[in-house]
Design an enzyme around this catalytic site. Sequence first.
Site, PDB file in Angstrom:
ATOM      1  N   LYS A  45       0.795  -1.245   0.000  1.00  0.00           N
ATOM      2  CA  LYS A  45       0.000   0.000   0.000  1.00  0.00           C
ATOM      3  C   LYS A  45       0.826   1.292   0.000  1.00  0.00           C
ATOM      4  O   LYS A  45       0.344   2.351   0.385  1.00  0.00           O
ATOM      5  CB  LYS A  45      -1.005   0.046   1.170  1.00  0.00           C
ATOM      6  CG  LYS A  45      -1.806  -1.199   1.399  1.00  0.00           C
ATOM      7  CD  LYS A  45      -2.298  -1.871   0.145  1.00  0.00           C
ATOM      8  CE  LYS A  45      -3.390  -1.134  -0.580  1.00  0.00           C
ATOM      9  NZ  LYS A  45      -3.785  -1.906  -1.810  1.00  0.00           N
ATOM     10  N   HIS A 107       6.757  -7.379  -2.430  1.00  0.00           N
ATOM     11  CA  HIS A 107       6.623  -6.724  -1.120  1.00  0.00           C
ATOM     12  C   HIS A 107       7.608  -7.329  -0.120  1.00  0.00           C
ATOM     13  O   HIS A 107       7.529  -7.050   1.071  1.00  0.00           O
ATOM     14  CB  HIS A 107       5.206  -6.914  -0.562  1.00  0.00           C
ATOM     15  CG  HIS A 107       4.139  -6.151  -1.266  1.00  0.00           C
ATOM     16  ND1 HIS A 107       4.289  -4.850  -1.685  1.00  0.00           N
ATOM     17  CD2 HIS A 107       2.867  -6.495  -1.592  1.00  0.00           C
ATOM     18  CE1 HIS A 107       3.164  -4.443  -2.266  1.00  0.00           C
ATOM     19  NE2 HIS A 107       2.290  -5.410  -2.223  1.00  0.00           N
ATOM     20  N   SER A 137      -4.313   2.870   4.709  1.00  0.00           N
ATOM     21  CA  SER A 137      -4.551   2.261   3.405  1.00  0.00           C
ATOM     22  C   SER A 137      -4.567   0.740   3.513  1.00  0.00           C
ATOM     23  O   SER A 137      -5.432   0.060   2.940  1.00  0.00           O
ATOM     24  CB  SER A 137      -3.465   2.718   2.429  1.00  0.00           C
ATOM     25  OG  SER A 137      -3.690   2.182   1.155  1.00  0.00           O
ATOM     26  N   TYR A 193       6.194   8.172  -1.618  1.00  0.00           N
ATOM     27  CA  TYR A 193       4.834   8.414  -2.119  1.00  0.00           C
ATOM     28  C   TYR A 193       4.477   9.908  -2.026  1.00  0.00           C
ATOM     29  O   TYR A 193       3.894  10.474  -2.951  1.00  0.00           O
ATOM     30  CB  TYR A 193       3.860   7.572  -1.275  1.00  0.00           C
ATOM     31  CG  TYR A 193       2.398   7.716  -1.606  1.00  0.00           C
ATOM     32  CD1 TYR A 193       1.792   6.851  -2.518  1.00  0.00           C
ATOM     33  CD2 TYR A 193       1.601   8.689  -0.993  1.00  0.00           C
ATOM     34  CE1 TYR A 193       0.436   6.963  -2.814  1.00  0.00           C
ATOM     35  CE2 TYR A 193       0.252   8.809  -1.285  1.00  0.00           C
ATOM     36  CZ  TYR A 193      -0.324   7.939  -2.191  1.00  0.00           C
ATOM     37  OH  TYR A 193      -1.662   8.058  -2.477  1.00  0.00           O
ATOM     38  N   LYS A 256      -8.396   6.695  -1.889  1.00  0.00           N
ATOM     39  CA  LYS A 256      -8.356   8.156  -1.784  1.00  0.00           C
ATOM     40  C   LYS A 256      -7.140   8.759  -2.475  1.00  0.00           C
ATOM     41  O   LYS A 256      -7.207   9.843  -3.017  1.00  0.00           O
ATOM     42  CB  LYS A 256      -8.348   8.584  -0.318  1.00  0.00           C
ATOM     43  CG  LYS A 256      -9.679   8.380   0.377  1.00  0.00           C
ATOM     44  CD  LYS A 256      -9.804   9.280   1.586  1.00  0.00           C
ATOM     45  CE  LYS A 256     -11.178   9.110   2.230  1.00  0.00           C
ATOM     46  NZ  LYS A 256     -11.225   9.712   3.565  1.00  0.00           N
TER      47      LYS A 256
HETATM   48  S1  PPS Z   1      -0.630  -2.909  -3.253  1.00  0.00           S
HETATM   49  O1  PPS Z   1      -1.843  -3.738  -3.020  1.00  0.00           O
HETATM   50  O2  PPS Z   1       0.329  -3.074  -2.159  1.00  0.00           O
HETATM   51  O3  PPS Z   1      -0.028  -3.151  -4.554  1.00  0.00           O
HETATM   52  O4  PPS Z   1      -1.176  -1.414  -3.188  1.00  0.00           O
HETATM   53  P1  PPS Z   1      -0.376  -0.117  -3.657  1.00  0.00           P
HETATM   54  O5  PPS Z   1      -0.576   0.089  -5.095  1.00  0.00           O
HETATM   55  O6  PPS Z   1       1.015  -0.159  -3.130  1.00  0.00           O
HETATM   56  O7  PPS Z   1      -1.082   1.041  -2.841  1.00  0.00           O
HETATM   57  C1  PPS Z   1      -2.403   1.450  -3.052  1.00  0.00           C
HETATM   58  C2  PPS Z   1      -2.497   2.872  -2.543  1.00  0.00           C
HETATM   59  O8  PPS Z   1      -1.888   3.741  -3.513  1.00  0.00           O
HETATM   60  C3  PPS Z   1      -2.855   4.667  -3.945  1.00  0.00           C
HETATM   61  N1  PPS Z   1      -2.643   5.029  -5.351  1.00  0.00           N
HETATM   62  C4  PPS Z   1      -2.426   6.286  -5.757  1.00  0.00           C
HETATM   63  N2  PPS Z   1      -2.326   7.436  -5.066  1.00  0.00           N
HETATM   64  C5  PPS Z   1      -2.139   8.571  -5.777  1.00  0.00           C
HETATM   65  N3  PPS Z   1      -2.067   8.611  -7.118  1.00  0.00           N
HETATM   66  C6  PPS Z   1      -2.163   7.481  -7.860  1.00  0.00           C
HETATM   67  N4  PPS Z   1      -2.095   7.536  -9.180  1.00  0.00           N
HETATM   68  C7  PPS Z   1      -2.355   6.245  -7.163  1.00  0.00           C
HETATM   69  N5  PPS Z   1      -2.491   4.960  -7.553  1.00  0.00           N
HETATM   70  C8  PPS Z   1      -2.667   4.236  -6.431  1.00  0.00           C
HETATM   71  C9  PPS Z   1      -4.185   3.943  -3.736  1.00  0.00           C
HETATM   72  O9  PPS Z   1      -5.262   4.830  -3.792  1.00  0.00           O
HETATM   73  C10 PPS Z   1      -3.922   3.346  -2.370  1.00  0.00           C
HETATM   74  O10 PPS Z   1      -3.889   4.328  -1.341  1.00  0.00           O
HETATM   75  P2  PPS Z   1      -5.162   4.775  -0.461  1.00  0.00           P
HETATM   76  O11 PPS Z   1      -4.615   5.687   0.593  1.00  0.00           O
HETATM   77  O12 PPS Z   1      -5.761   3.539   0.125  1.00  0.00           O
HETATM   78  O13 PPS Z   1      -6.091   5.490  -1.401  1.00  0.00           O
END
Ligand code: PPS
Length: 293
Positions: A45, A107, A137, A193, A256
């Site tokens: 996440k 991961h 998250s 991030y 989000k």
């Molecule tokens: S995983 O399952 O571990 O692969 O998830 P991961 O992709 O690492 O993390 C998901 C969170 O990243 C946010 N996310 C983004 N944030 C901003 N911009 C973009 N383009 C974007 N793409 C993915 C996603 O919304 C998750 O965070 P949260 O806080 O839950 O919204």
Amino acid sequence: MDSNTRPELYDFQGISMTHYFTDNWENIQNFQARSDDILIATYPKAGTTWISYILDLLYFGQTSPERQTSIPIYDRVPFLEMTIPGLTSGKDLVDQLPTTPRLIKTHLPVQFVPKSFWERNCRVVYVGRNAKDNMVSFFHFDRMNGLQPEAGDWNSYFQRFLEGKLVFGSWYDHVNNWWKKKQTYSKLHYMFYEDLIEDTGQEIDKLCSFLGMSPSAEEKKNITSGVQFDNMKKDKMANYSTLPVFDFKISPFMRKGKVGDWKNHFTVTQNEAFDEDYKNKMKDPTLQFRTEI
Ligand code: PPS
């Protein structure tokens, strides 16, 4: 998915894991990396999908644009250690990838990474996210993902995060040990991030210089806008809506995409306890995370 089918967390060589990531252990450890492979490493996440999408566009956006509209991101960038009965394992998906370079997601804590990645001197892109938002998250993800142990209530989740009792272990150890690796392994690019949120274009520039790429200004502009949260959220090939084990009625994968959502979850008491504990666990002054921007 029925809650009875949720996997148990167990101690695996000192790290909390579920069998979905350890069943194929020997094959994963013996994985044969190629020198041009790119490993995308994160604590869950922290922005894995975002950076995967950016890398996929950088490498293949011009030459094979149809990838973006026809192949889900989890097939373009396979999750190395994932081994779900009845599905092709992440390791086999990587072995079947037709691309050069191969983009590979993990991961794993740094000490578990198959040694061939280091032996072949592969490029590694690590993304870290501040612990508070990362926790929130992960909590919502564990609520909606039938392949993860039950999330339980927020208070107990908070406690388990601090204790490192979540899949892939302690966030604190993960980010610190990968940071330490960077000191001795020069082909590791450590990103945050929060920086990506603040200035995606600048982070893509830094990434390109690490990768030795020089995309045109127009291409960079297209990538920067294409990977903004709202675009990825509505993109079926990037938003995981094609994966049936995720229950989007509980919480979407693209939830989000913000810095600071922890403020909507942490109580004042939790925040104080968190900050106190954080000081004890995060002693390296060179590794700094931002909980707001
Ligand atoms: S995983 O399952 O571990 O692969 O998830 P991961 O992709 O690492 O993390 C998901 C969170 O990243 C946010 N996310 C983004 N944030 C901003 N911009 C973009 N383009 C974007 N793409 C993915 C996603 O919304 C998750 O965070 P949260 O806080 O839950 O919204």
